[in-house]
Design a protein around this motif. Sequence first.
Motif, PDB file in Angstrom:
ATOM      1  N   PRO A 127       0.809  -1.230   0.000  1.00  0.00           N
ATOM      2  CA  PRO A 127       0.000   0.000   0.000  1.00  0.00           C
ATOM      3  C   PRO A 127       0.838   1.274   0.000  1.00  0.00           C
ATOM      4  O   PRO A 127       0.321   2.323  -0.358  1.00  0.00           O
ATOM      5  N   ASN A 128       2.090   1.180   0.426  1.00  0.00           N
ATOM      6  CA  ASN A 128       2.925   2.385   0.462  1.00  0.00           C
ATOM      7  C   ASN A 128       4.257   2.166  -0.235  1.00  0.00           C
ATOM      8  O   ASN A 128       5.314   2.213   0.381  1.00  0.00           O
ATOM      9  N   PRO A 129       4.229   1.945  -1.537  1.00  0.00           N
ATOM     10  CA  PRO A 129       5.490   1.628  -2.219  1.00  0.00           C
ATOM     11  C   PRO A 129       6.387   2.855  -2.337  1.00  0.00           C
ATOM     12  O   PRO A 129       5.906   3.977  -2.489  1.00  0.00           O
ATOM     13  N   SER A 130       7.690   2.605  -2.249  1.00  0.00           N
ATOM     14  CA  SER A 130       8.655   3.670  -2.550  1.00  0.00           C
ATOM     15  C   SER A 130       8.688   3.868  -4.052  1.00  0.00           C
ATOM     16  O   SER A 130       8.150   3.056  -4.816  1.00  0.00           O
ATOM     17  N   GLU A 131       9.330   4.940  -4.499  1.00  0.00           N
ATOM     18  CA  GLU A 131       9.441   5.167  -5.940  1.00  0.00           C
ATOM     19  C   GLU A 131      10.161   3.997  -6.610  1.00  0.00           C
ATOM     20  O   GLU A 131       9.745   3.538  -7.679  1.00  0.00           O
ATOM     21  N   ALA A 132      11.230   3.498  -5.964  1.00  0.00           N
ATOM     22  CA  ALA A 132      11.964   2.368  -6.551  1.00  0.00           C
ATOM     23  C   ALA A 132      11.082   1.126  -6.632  1.00  0.00           C
ATOM     24  O   ALA A 132      11.168   0.346  -7.590  1.00  0.00           O
ATOM     25  N   GLU A 133      10.223   0.930  -5.636  1.00  0.00           N
ATOM     26  CA  GLU A 133       9.323  -0.237  -5.680  1.00  0.00           C
ATOM     27  C   GLU A 133       8.262  -0.084  -6.776  1.00  0.00           C
ATOM     28  O   GLU A 133       7.862  -1.076  -7.396  1.00  0.00           O
TER      29      GLU A 133
END
Lengths: 681, 157
Positions: free
Chosen positions: B119-125
């Motif tokens: 639900p809270n991905p980083s930009e890299a994810e």
Amino acid sequence: MRRRDFLTALGGGITVLLADDVIAQESGRGGMNRQTPQDVSAWLHIGEDGMVTAYTGKVEVGQNARTSLSAAVAEELRVPIASIRFVMGDTDLVPYDMGTVGSQTSPTMWPQIRRAAAAAREMLLDLAAQKWSVERSSVAAANGKVTSGVHSAGFGELTQGQKLVRTIPANAPLTPAAEWKVAGTSAPKVTGREIVTGAHQYPYDLKRPGMLYAKVLYPPQFGARLASLDKSAAEAIPGVKVVREALASPRAGFGADLVGVLAPDPETASKALAALRADWTPAPAETSSKDVYSYFKRNAGGPASSAGLTAYTIAYIAHVPLEPRAAVAEWNNGKLTVWTGTQRPFGVRSELAGQFRLSEENVRVFMPDTGSGYGGKHNGDAAIEAAILAKAVGRPVKRNWTREEEMTWAYYRPGALVEVAGKASADGTITAWEFHNYNGGAAALRTPYAVSGAREQSHQTPTPLRQGSYRCLAATGNNFARECYMDELAHSIGMDPLDFRMKNASNDDRLRAVIEAAAGRFGWKNRKKTAGRGFGMAAGFEKGGRVATCAEVSVADGVVKALRVTEAFECGAVINPEHLRNQIDGAISMGLGGALFERIEFAEGKILSNRLARYRVPRFADMPVIESVLVDRKDLPSAGAGECPIIGIAPAIGNAIFDATGQRIRSMPLAPQGSIGSPSA
Amino acid sequence: MANISELDVNGTRRRIDADPGRMLLSVLRDDLNLTGTKYGCGEGQCAACTVLIDGQPVKACITRVESAAGKRIVTIEGLAPAGKLHPVQEAFLEADAMQCGWCTSGMILGAAALLGRNPNPSEAEIVSGMNGHICRCGTYPRIVRAIQAAARKGGRA
């Protein structure tokens, strides 16, 4: 449909026709027998219900012309964008148009649509002043209504059942950009909701009652000729029909022998295609992607270049529109209707009329908003196939190309050999300049820099592959070679590439402005070299715009990654800032593919890069951080923005690789196997 | 093997008569007229054909229809109840995260599934999670921003 018929069909209300000199001139070069009025470039209708409908031959392929043209109407007519309907690319309903090519929608169609809307607004004000017996100057239009003191009326009410038609000159005055209220703002894409819900029907999605699905037999190699065909096994499949017909105009590499199979569903059509037994007479291939550049040079026309020039090579590349070519064709009482994705609906109508020896008024081409083009959908291959097969079987026919067909049988951005020589004196003055392009074309052949005695030449050569238009076409390769060579010259005299460009861009203040803007935002003067990192820049002009690009790359074990790109772009008065940034992002993405890894490999008449697994296009992970700087010149007419922003990225990256590694790579793509230093072919 | 006679698509049981080896993409588009799911390559390289099967993103162009039988299939037409938009759809609209739109259906379903897993991905994810999707128009930066905005609003599938 003739003008009288068209106006009858429109019904009551106000119609504004815009006379146009450009179109009248174009008519001398073809497009004869057009159904639509010949001297009119745009029209606009306000119905008795107040509905505004505008008509244009331009088409929507993702560049957001539908939105920018709607904003043009909204700006001058003072109506919300949501109340405007745009009919685009339907040859029975819209004015003749050469095509959505060459970044011409913004500089030509956009002001024309605005003039038509402005004239309609003035007619409404006249009607209101008469109706209410008030001073003309007291009447104003806003939010789809005309008001004067206590009086107020919707646009439709004012027409009172009359049918008013006015033709206005192409040079009618327009609201200056500095006073724009809707234009110049970031109106969102008008069809956004249909797209995010999957509701929009693209050409690939269309169906007609009773239609059959078609597949076409293509040669195993370019130029191979069908020697014999056994269709018995295919015809034995229930529901399958096999058709063999001749193309009126042979297609490069394909010839004129069209064999198609038809079935009630695509699965059966594929089985039928596989069941055809064909023998082919092979054609000798004269060159391959490995030696095509010397082939160009060997076969070139025109005066030879001097000896000892520096050679740059530009690979053939594919557009890869994510929606492949598609068409549905239907015949009714000798009249042909084709729905297809093309940037030139009137051009495709001419192709179809030629194929069937029909007058153009018996052919209707309609283009639903299509899944991209990039200069790759100028012709009507799928439309011709569908129409021939539909005529043969007497039913509507759908012909959707596969990815492999799209990558093999469409056309490519030309490959090119570019040869350059130049000299610079110690103060940075360019004292000699020679530049030759073989096969790529003449776009951006001329240097934008102040050079006296330049020799610049485009050489035509035979081409082993079918080639055609592309985003900025030859300007991609020519800017790559020129801007990389400018970098070489700057280094040869120990001058910073920024200073060298600024000195030599002395004839073009607009170019200097974007170079300064890009370098400033990028922090060029404060850049700090570290191991494995490099910085490069490039600048140029195309299609009325000016662009400068700065790039930072990393190179680790030969693997190049574009980390950061700053691009300053000036295309006159900005029509829609967010959509302009979107185009810049897209041009940098597409340009990055051609810069680093896209190339069509071919040998023995076969395309080896015929699937996405064999042809790498940019993905999320390839993207640099992009910073775009919009240089908004409200004092200049708006230029098109879909093409020019692509030209800077390849040379900026090439120069950055040199900065990082000391290695000067003179080929596009720069890192075809994913890294530099690997074999180049 | 017998033909597949039924699929559960967008919450509705749909009658079909399909050879089990046919690709799901063709059954959705050609048999059920759900043309919001797009063909881009037919080789699982571009993910324009992404649909959700039991909440997981799959490439319908390389998925046999038999493997989707008895499972819950969601296409772009069924991502949100009629007349409403899913938070990811809203975020794509707000970020203008499209040009031609041919990749958009697959992008939105892929993004909804990504946010379902994370639900809270980083930009890299987001970049690694979406890297199987191609947008040839190059709207990648806007798509990343749209997914980030949807995550802030809680845009799970």
